[in-house]
Design an enzyme around this catalytic site. Structure first.
Site, PDB file in Angstrom:
ATOM      1  N   ASP A 120     -24.886  21.233  -4.854  1.00 44.50           N
ATOM      2  CA  ASP A 120     -24.415  20.037  -4.145  1.00 44.50           C
ATOM      3  C   ASP A 120     -24.494  20.292  -2.636  1.00 44.50           C
ATOM      4  O   ASP A 120     -23.855  21.214  -2.126  1.00 44.50           O
ATOM      5  CB  ASP A 120     -22.961  19.748  -4.572  1.00 44.50           C
ATOM      6  CG  ASP A 120     -22.449  18.436  -4.012  1.00 44.50           C
ATOM      7  OD1 ASP A 120     -23.256  17.657  -3.458  1.00 44.50           O
ATOM      8  OD2 ASP A 120     -21.235  18.190  -4.105  1.00 44.50           O
ATOM      9  N   ASP A 138     -28.494  14.372  -3.466  1.00 48.05           N
ATOM     10  CA  ASP A 138     -28.059  15.680  -2.942  1.00 48.05           C
ATOM     11  C   ASP A 138     -27.379  16.562  -3.980  1.00 48.05           C
ATOM     12  O   ASP A 138     -26.734  17.532  -3.627  1.00 48.05           O
ATOM     13  CB  ASP A 138     -27.132  15.479  -1.733  1.00 48.05           C
ATOM     14  CG  ASP A 138     -25.710  15.156  -2.147  1.00 48.05           C
ATOM     15  OD1 ASP A 138     -25.529  14.451  -3.157  1.00 48.05           O
ATOM     16  OD2 ASP A 138     -24.792  15.629  -1.473  1.00 48.05           O
ATOM     17  N   GLU A 139     -27.564  16.232  -5.255  1.00 47.15           N
ATOM     18  CA  GLU A 139     -26.782  16.927  -6.277  1.00 47.15           C
ATOM     19  C   GLU A 139     -27.586  17.071  -7.561  1.00 47.15           C
ATOM     20  O   GLU A 139     -28.246  16.112  -7.972  1.00 47.15           O
ATOM     21  CB  GLU A 139     -25.568  16.045  -6.562  1.00 47.15           C
ATOM     22  CG  GLU A 139     -24.353  16.723  -7.019  1.00 47.15           C
ATOM     23  CD  GLU A 139     -23.254  15.688  -7.285  1.00 47.15           C
ATOM     24  OE1 GLU A 139     -22.602  15.827  -8.299  1.00 47.15           O
ATOM     25  OE2 GLU A 139     -23.088  14.747  -6.494  1.00 47.15           O
TER      26      GLU A 139
HETATM   27  P1  TTP Z   1     -21.279  13.348  -1.539  1.00 52.19           P
HETATM   28  O1  TTP Z   1     -21.975  14.420  -2.317  1.00 52.19           O
HETATM   29  O2  TTP Z   1     -20.159  12.613  -2.210  1.00 52.19           O
HETATM   30  O3  TTP Z   1     -20.654  13.971  -0.222  1.00 52.19           O
HETATM   31  P2  TTP Z   1     -21.306  14.791   0.948  1.00 52.19           P
HETATM   32  O4  TTP Z   1     -22.561  15.486   0.523  1.00 52.19           O
HETATM   33  O5  TTP Z   1     -21.452  13.906   2.132  1.00 52.19           O
HETATM   34  O6  TTP Z   1     -20.173  15.837   1.297  1.00 52.19           O
HETATM   35  P3  TTP Z   1     -19.570  17.046   0.430  1.00 52.19           P
HETATM   36  O7  TTP Z   1     -20.284  17.083  -0.881  1.00 52.19           O
HETATM   37  O8  TTP Z   1     -19.812  18.254   1.272  1.00 52.19           O
HETATM   38  O9  TTP Z   1     -18.105  16.716   0.296  1.00 52.19           O
HETATM   39  O10 TTP Z   1     -22.342  12.274  -1.058  1.00 52.19           O
HETATM   40  C1  TTP Z   1     -23.673  12.600  -0.791  1.00 52.19           C
HETATM   41  C2  TTP Z   1     -24.236  11.625   0.204  1.00 52.19           C
HETATM   42  O11 TTP Z   1     -24.161  10.298  -0.289  1.00 52.19           O
HETATM   43  C3  TTP Z   1     -23.467  11.610   1.498  1.00 52.19           C
HETATM   44  O12 TTP Z   1     -23.934  12.581   2.421  1.00 52.19           O
HETATM   45  C4  TTP Z   1     -23.659  10.209   1.990  1.00 52.19           C
HETATM   46  C5  TTP Z   1     -23.834   9.391   0.739  1.00 52.19           C
HETATM   47  N1  TTP Z   1     -22.582   8.654   0.441  1.00 52.19           N
HETATM   48  C6  TTP Z   1     -22.469   7.324   0.879  1.00 52.19           C
HETATM   49  O13 TTP Z   1     -23.403   6.786   1.470  1.00 52.19           O
HETATM   50  N2  TTP Z   1     -21.304   6.634   0.606  1.00 52.19           N
HETATM   51  C7  TTP Z   1     -20.246   7.192  -0.054  1.00 52.19           C
HETATM   52  O14 TTP Z   1     -19.212   6.536  -0.257  1.00 52.19           O
HETATM   53  C8  TTP Z   1     -20.362   8.549  -0.506  1.00 52.19           C
HETATM   54  C9  TTP Z   1     -19.230   9.212  -1.247  1.00 52.19           C
HETATM   55  C10 TTP Z   1     -21.546   9.239  -0.237  1.00 52.19           C
END
Ligand code: TTP
Length: 348
Positions: A9, A103-104
């Site tokens: 992730d 991203d995961e």
């Molecule tokens: P996440 O994996 O939820 O979060 P993140 O990678 O930003 O942070 P971390 O895992 O370190 O806590 O989301 C991945 C991407 O998806 C994030 O960079 C931006 C997008 N996203 C949105 O556009 N809206 C949202 O509400 C969320 C949760 C994520």
């Protein structure tokens, strides 16, 4: 056999990519999202999180919490490109990859023998490579199930690696808060708290009957997950390239007309198969195959977006005209294009 699953992730994904490309932003609180008055934060870097800023928060509120925050508009095309690059690194380790978003992803490395077959070493390797080759950090979790691998990747975020060895599963799960269980939202969490349940050990005190009585089908999942049991497989994107049907005839067909007469039945069958495999949106080409009495085979194909009867007739005439021999087998099919996870834009 023990499964070995890695969950990867990216850390504050969009924000990390922006910090990579604009080093002057690295030491500043940063929010990526709508920058207009009514914009929403898609994500923010960890510095901004210290001020209480988080995803899905109105940008105006983020500015109140953190007046120095720099707001940047998202560049989804760029994040897709980064995501592809990461996917390509992941695919050096296994083909069994289940992307959950840009991203995961889950990787099943149970049968991989590189790096001595060690999932921990593979996760370390992947993290180092993504940082060196892509320029952003990712967190990873290693465990024997998807549930725990995902919990683990979150355990030491950002830029962390957590490994839950099989011998540690029981003690890890016992202390795990039920709020961390996949599928436990605010409502279920509240109901569990009312039952006096905060962690998985407390949840383990309830029988499967008590849990299904209270939570229906999800009760069984809860019963399993609070014991660290999660058999869900890592589901790869379907790699099927084509779907086809064919018939060998008891008596060879002579001339094109009896062949054309077979077409409606073949199309009907193909249509059903395509529908069953949920692939109609992936059709890229359709083809016809003729096998003649001397066992020579020929195919003809054309570009289509959906099954096209007239084009099949044309393909039959084309393929059929290539030999004067009688026909012992007829087939038709479709070639599928790669399913594209980059169309999967959860947050666009
Ligand atoms: P996440 O994996 O939820 O979060 P993140 O990678 O930003 O942070 P971390 O895992 O370190 O806590 O989301 C991945 C991407 O998806 C994030 O960079 C931006 C997008 N996203 C949105 O556009 N809206 C949202 O509400 C969320 C949760 C994520």
């Amino acid at each position: 056999m023990q499964r070995k699953i890695i969950h990867c992730d990216c850390d504050s994904f969009y924000a990390s990519v922006e910090m990579r490309d604009r080093p002057e932003l690295r030491d500043k609180p940063l929010a990526v999202g709508g920058t207009s008055g009514r914009g929403v934060v898609a994500t923010c870097n960890y510095l901004a999180r210290e001020f209480g800023v988080h995803s899905a928060m109105p940008m105006a509120q983020a500015l109140k919490l953190c007046p120095d925050i720099v707001a940047v508009r998202p560049d989804i095309a760029k994040y897709k490109q980064v995501s592809r690059q990461i996917q390509s690194i992941l695919s050096d380790y296994t083909d069994i990859i289940e992307p959950l978003s840009l991203d995961e992803a889950f990787l099943d490395v149970s049968n991989v023998d590189i790096l001595q077959g060690s999932a921990t070493l593979m996760a370390q390797h992947i993290r180092a490579r993504v940082e060196a080759e892509v320029g952003i950090t990712i967190s990873a979790g290693v465990a024997n199930s998807k549930f725990l691998a995902k919990v683990a990747s979150d355990w030491q975020k950002p830029n962390g690696l957590t490994v839950i060895a099989p011998s540690q599963v029981a003690s890890f799960v016992a202390e795990l808060e039920v709020a961390k269980i996949f599928g436990v939202g605010k409502v279920t969490q509240q109901r569990l708290y009312e039952m006096g349940v905060v962690n998985c050990q407390q949840l383990q005190q309830f029988s499967i009957y008590q849990l299904t009585d209270r939570f229906g089908k999800f009760g069984q999942r809860l019963y399993e997950l609070c014991r660290g049991i999660d058999e869900r497989p890592v589901k790869t994107l379907r790699l099927r390239k084509s779907i086809s049907v064919e018939h060998t005839f008891d008596k060879n067909l002579i001339g094109i007309n009896p062949c054309l007469a077979q077409l409606p039945g073949l199309i009907e069958e193909l249509h059903q198969r395509v529908a069953r495999s949920n692939s109609s949106h992936l059709i890229a080409k359709q083809f016809a195959k003729f096998k003649f009495e001397d066992f020579t085979t020929t195919t003809a194909e054309s570009v289509v977006a959906e099954l096209d009867i007239e084009k099949f007739e044309a393909l039959f005439k084309k393929a059929g005209s290539r030999s004067v021999k009688s026909v012992r087998l007829l087939g038709i099919g479709v070639r599928l294009r790669e399913p594209n996870i980059y169309q999967y834009d959860l947050f666009e």
